[in-house]
Write a protein that holds these residues in place. Structure first.
Motif, PDB file in Angstrom:
ATOM      1  N   GLY A  61      39.416 -12.033   7.909  1.00  0.00           N
ATOM      2  CA  GLY A  61      39.199 -12.915   9.055  1.00  0.00           C
ATOM      3  C   GLY A  61      37.737 -12.984   9.466  1.00  0.00           C
ATOM      4  N   ALA A  62      37.039 -11.839   9.412  1.00  0.00           N
ATOM      5  CA  ALA A  62      35.605 -11.841   9.725  1.00  0.00           C
ATOM      6  C   ALA A  62      34.834 -12.654   8.695  1.00  0.00           C
ATOM      7  CB  ALA A  62      35.076 -10.409   9.771  1.00  0.00           C
ATOM      8  N   TRP A  63      35.213 -12.504   7.432  1.00  0.00           N
ATOM      9  CA  TRP A  63      34.565 -13.285   6.385  1.00  0.00           C
ATOM     10  C   TRP A  63      34.813 -14.773   6.613  1.00  0.00           C
ATOM     11  CZ3 TRP A  63      37.146 -16.205   2.566  1.00  0.00           C
ATOM     12  CH2 TRP A  63      36.317 -16.755   1.584  1.00  0.00           C
ATOM     13  N   GLY A  64      36.037 -15.139   6.954  1.00  0.00           N
ATOM     14  CA  GLY A  64      36.349 -16.547   7.209  1.00  0.00           C
ATOM     15  C   GLY A  64      35.669 -17.084   8.447  1.00  0.00           C
ATOM     16  N   THR A  65      35.410 -16.223   9.423  1.00  0.00           N
ATOM     17  CA  THR A  65      34.757 -16.666  10.651  1.00  0.00           C
ATOM     18  C   THR A  65      33.269 -16.888  10.449  1.00  0.00           C
ATOM     19  OG1 THR A  65      36.377 -15.495  11.992  1.00  0.00           O
ATOM     20  CG2 THR A  65      34.310 -16.055  13.060  1.00  0.00           C
ATOM     21  N   PHE A  66      32.628 -15.992   9.724  1.00  0.00           N
ATOM     22  CA  PHE A  66      31.166 -16.014   9.648  1.00  0.00           C
ATOM     23  C   PHE A  66      30.593 -16.652   8.396  1.00  0.00           C
ATOM     24  CE2 PHE A  66      31.887 -12.340  12.513  1.00  0.00           C
ATOM     25  CZ  PHE A  66      31.344 -12.924  13.634  1.00  0.00           C
ATOM     26  N   ARG A  67      31.412 -17.043   7.447  1.00  0.00           N
ATOM     27  CA  ARG A  67      30.851 -17.672   6.253  1.00  0.00           C
ATOM     28  C   ARG A  67      30.502 -19.128   6.542  1.00  0.00           C
ATOM     29  NH1 ARG A  67      35.066 -20.196   2.280  1.00  0.00           N
ATOM     30  NH2 ARG A  67      36.650 -20.798   3.803  1.00  0.00           N
ATOM     31  N   ASP A  68      29.632 -19.667   5.731  1.00  0.00           N
ATOM     32  CA  ASP A  68      29.273 -21.076   5.862  1.00  0.00           C
ATOM     33  C   ASP A  68      30.411 -21.929   5.308  1.00  0.00           C
ATOM     34  OD1 ASP A  68      26.794 -20.508   6.921  1.00  0.00           O
ATOM     35  OD2 ASP A  68      25.824 -20.417   4.962  1.00  0.00           O
ATOM     36  N   PRO A  69      30.891 -22.897   6.083  1.00  0.00           N
ATOM     37  CA  PRO A  69      32.014 -23.704   5.601  1.00  0.00           C
ATOM     38  C   PRO A  69      31.581 -24.652   4.487  1.00  0.00           C
ATOM     39  CG  PRO A  69      31.245 -24.536   7.699  1.00  0.00           C
ATOM     40  CD  PRO A  69      30.466 -23.278   7.416  1.00  0.00           C
ATOM     41  N   VAL A  70      32.478 -24.855   3.545  1.00  0.00           N
ATOM     42  CA  VAL A  70      32.238 -25.806   2.474  1.00  0.00           C
ATOM     43  C   VAL A  70      32.399 -27.197   3.064  1.00  0.00           C
ATOM     44  CG1 VAL A  70      33.041 -26.590   0.210  1.00  0.00           C
ATOM     45  CG2 VAL A  70      33.127 -24.164   0.796  1.00  0.00           C
ATOM     46  N   GLU A  71      31.511 -28.108   2.676  1.00  0.00           N
ATOM     47  CA  GLU A  71      31.569 -29.462   3.235  1.00  0.00           C
ATOM     48  C   GLU A  71      32.878 -30.147   2.857  1.00  0.00           C
ATOM     49  OE1 GLU A  71      28.380 -32.273   3.004  1.00  0.00           O
ATOM     50  OE2 GLU A  71      26.931 -30.649   2.921  1.00  0.00           O
ATOM     51  N   GLY A  72      33.472 -30.786   3.843  1.00  0.00           N
ATOM     52  CA  GLY A  72      34.690 -31.540   3.617  1.00  0.00           C
ATOM     53  C   GLY A  72      35.953 -30.696   3.633  1.00  0.00           C
ATOM     54  N   ARG A  73      35.809 -29.386   3.812  1.00  0.00           N
ATOM     55  CA  ARG A  73      36.981 -28.513   3.847  1.00  0.00           C
ATOM     56  C   ARG A  73      36.941 -27.684   5.110  1.00  0.00           C
ATOM     57  NH1 ARG A  73      38.714 -25.575  -1.419  1.00  0.00           N
ATOM     58  NH2 ARG A  73      40.571 -25.522  -0.137  1.00  0.00           N
ATOM     59  N   ARG A  74      38.092 -27.392   5.619  1.00  0.00           N
ATOM     60  CA  ARG A  74      38.180 -26.520   6.771  1.00  0.00           C
ATOM     61  C   ARG A  74      39.052 -25.335   6.403  1.00  0.00           C
ATOM     62  NH1 ARG A  74      42.758 -28.521  10.467  1.00  0.00           N
ATOM     63  NH2 ARG A  74      44.089 -29.448   8.930  1.00  0.00           N
ATOM     64  N   ARG A  75      39.078 -24.350   7.286  1.00  0.00           N
ATOM     65  CA  ARG A  75      39.894 -23.167   7.018  1.00  0.00           C
ATOM     66  C   ARG A  75      41.362 -23.553   6.980  1.00  0.00           C
ATOM     67  NH1 ARG A  75      37.688 -20.683  11.713  1.00  0.00           N
ATOM     68  NH2 ARG A  75      35.514 -20.598  11.276  1.00  0.00           N
ATOM     69  N   ARG A  76      42.072 -22.960   6.039  1.00  0.00           N
ATOM     70  CA  ARG A  76      43.494 -23.247   5.934  1.00  0.00           C
ATOM     71  C   ARG A  76      44.276 -21.963   5.728  1.00  0.00           C
ATOM     72  NH1 ARG A  76      43.677 -28.752   2.492  1.00  0.00           N
ATOM     73  NH2 ARG A  76      41.459 -29.046   2.475  1.00  0.00           N
ATOM     74  N   GLY A  77      45.506 -22.011   6.108  1.00  0.00           N
ATOM     75  CA  GLY A  77      46.442 -20.945   5.795  1.00  0.00           C
ATOM     76  C   GLY A  77      46.052 -19.588   6.352  1.00  0.00           C
ATOM     77  N   TRP A  78      46.085 -18.611   5.461  1.00  0.00           N
ATOM     78  CA  TRP A  78      45.833 -17.234   5.866  1.00  0.00           C
ATOM     79  C   TRP A  78      44.426 -17.016   6.390  1.00  0.00           C
ATOM     80  CZ3 TRP A  78      49.468 -14.115   7.050  1.00  0.00           C
ATOM     81  CH2 TRP A  78      50.702 -14.228   6.436  1.00  0.00           C
ATOM     82  N   THR A  79      43.478 -17.772   5.898  1.00  0.00           N
ATOM     83  CA  THR A  79      42.111 -17.602   6.379  1.00  0.00           C
ATOM     84  C   THR A  79      42.012 -17.992   7.848  1.00  0.00           C
ATOM     85  OG1 THR A  79      41.296 -18.092   4.160  1.00  0.00           O
ATOM     86  CG2 THR A  79      39.709 -18.202   5.944  1.00  0.00           C
ATOM     87  N   ALA A  80      42.670 -19.054   8.241  1.00  0.00           N
ATOM     88  CA  ALA A  80      42.646 -19.472   9.642  1.00  0.00           C
ATOM     89  C   ALA A  80      43.370 -18.458  10.520  1.00  0.00           C
ATOM     90  CB  ALA A  80      43.279 -20.850   9.790  1.00  0.00           C
TER      91      ALA A  80
END
Length: 112
Positions: free
Chosen positions: A67-86
């Motif tokens: 969750g910390a990795w998903g919160t602080f990483r740079d998002p890939v353009e055109g994609r948002r967090r999904r599923g378990w990462t969110a």
């Protein structure tokens, strides 16, 4: 007229001060109750099975690290967090907020 305005200002100050004191006490009691609840959960789980407690703590740590990795990483353009990462990011945020709350309000708890 000035006396009335001064009396109203003093009255507002007293009401605000009492309100802040009551809020501080309530937050302190909530922090102590939360800390006691977490300690009780840890004690009961350890008394039930130390091996499962360590394994569960490890899995929870990995989940929160994800969750910390998903919160602080740079998002890939055109994609948002999904599923378990969110879900992991939301859980990490809740745990971080709880830790900050306990750090601020349970540090002077007399129950320790």
């Amino acid at each position: 007229m000035r006396v009335r305005r001064a009396a109203k200002g003093v009255g507002d100050f007293v009401v605000e001060s009492i309100g802040e004191a009551v809020a501080e006490v309530v937050l302190g009691v909530l922090a102590c109750a939360l800390l006691a609840g977490l300690a009780l959960i840890a004690y009961l789980s350890w008394s039930f099975s130390p091996l499962l407690t360590v394994a569960g703590t490890g899995l929870l740590s990995l989940f929160l690290a994800h969750g910390a990795w998903g919160t602080f990483r740079d998002p890939v353009e055109g994609r948002r967090r999904r599923g378990w990462t969110a879900v992991a990011a939301v859980c990490f945020t809740l745990v971080a907020a709880t830790a900050a709350f306990l750090l601020l309000y349970a540090s002077d708890c007399g129950c320790l």
